[in-house]
Design an enzyme around this catalytic site. Structure first.
Site, PDB file in Angstrom:
ATOM      1  N   CYS A  48      59.295 -54.463 -24.862  1.00 52.80           N
ATOM      2  CA  CYS A  48      58.609 -53.371 -24.154  1.00 52.80           C
ATOM      3  C   CYS A  48      58.608 -52.090 -24.985  1.00 52.80           C
ATOM      4  CB  CYS A  48      59.318 -53.165 -22.814  1.00 52.80           C
ATOM      5  SG  CYS A  48      58.871 -51.671 -21.927  1.00 52.80           S
ATOM      6  N   CYS A  51      60.053 -49.019 -23.314  1.00 60.25           N
ATOM      7  CA  CYS A  51      61.517 -49.154 -23.240  1.00 60.25           C
ATOM      8  C   CYS A  51      62.146 -48.709 -24.558  1.00 60.25           C
ATOM      9  CB  CYS A  51      61.923 -50.599 -22.945  1.00 60.25           C
ATOM     10  SG  CYS A  51      61.300 -51.234 -21.378  1.00 60.25           S
TER      11      CYS A  51
END
Length: 121
Positions: A48, A51
């Site tokens: 991600c 993230c």
């Protein structure tokens, strides 16, 4: 030399704790119920991009907010924990006090997360 040891211990103490098993998470979760300390759980995934963007920010928050505990849970590694908290997107940040969710932020919302940590700590 003693100052170096305490500095390293302090750096170790104020870091984001990555949980790699449901059992490990449960121990931390149970311990959090008996304190009034705010805990912030970073639900993320290695693939991600948002993230990865938030990771150094979370590390800085953990360093700056010594009275807040920070945990990182990979949603693919601990899918059962992510499901328990209703995580449907990454990153998701869950703020808890005494075992109860007090706030939740979905997405890489740096300023919103900072504000909510300040409000709840």
């Amino acid at each position: 030399m003693g100052a170096n040891i305490s500095t390293s211990q302090e750096a170790y103490r104020y870091r984001v704790i990555a949980c790699h098993s449901s059992t490990e998470w449960r121990i931390h979760f149970e311990n959090s119920k008996v304190t009034t300390k705010l805990i912030v759980i970073d639900f993320s995934a290695s693939w991600c991009a948002p993230c990865r963007y938030m990771e150094p920010i979370i590390n800085q928050f953990a360093s700056d907010c010594k009275n807040v505990d920070f945990f990182k849970i990979d949603v693919e590694e601990l899918n059962d924990v992510a499901q328990e908290f209703g995580v449907q997107a990454t990153p998701t940040f869950v703020l808890m006090k005494q075992g109860k969710v007090v706030d939740k932020i979905v997405g890489a919302q740096k300023d919103e997360l900072k504000d909510k940590i300040e409000n709840h700590k």
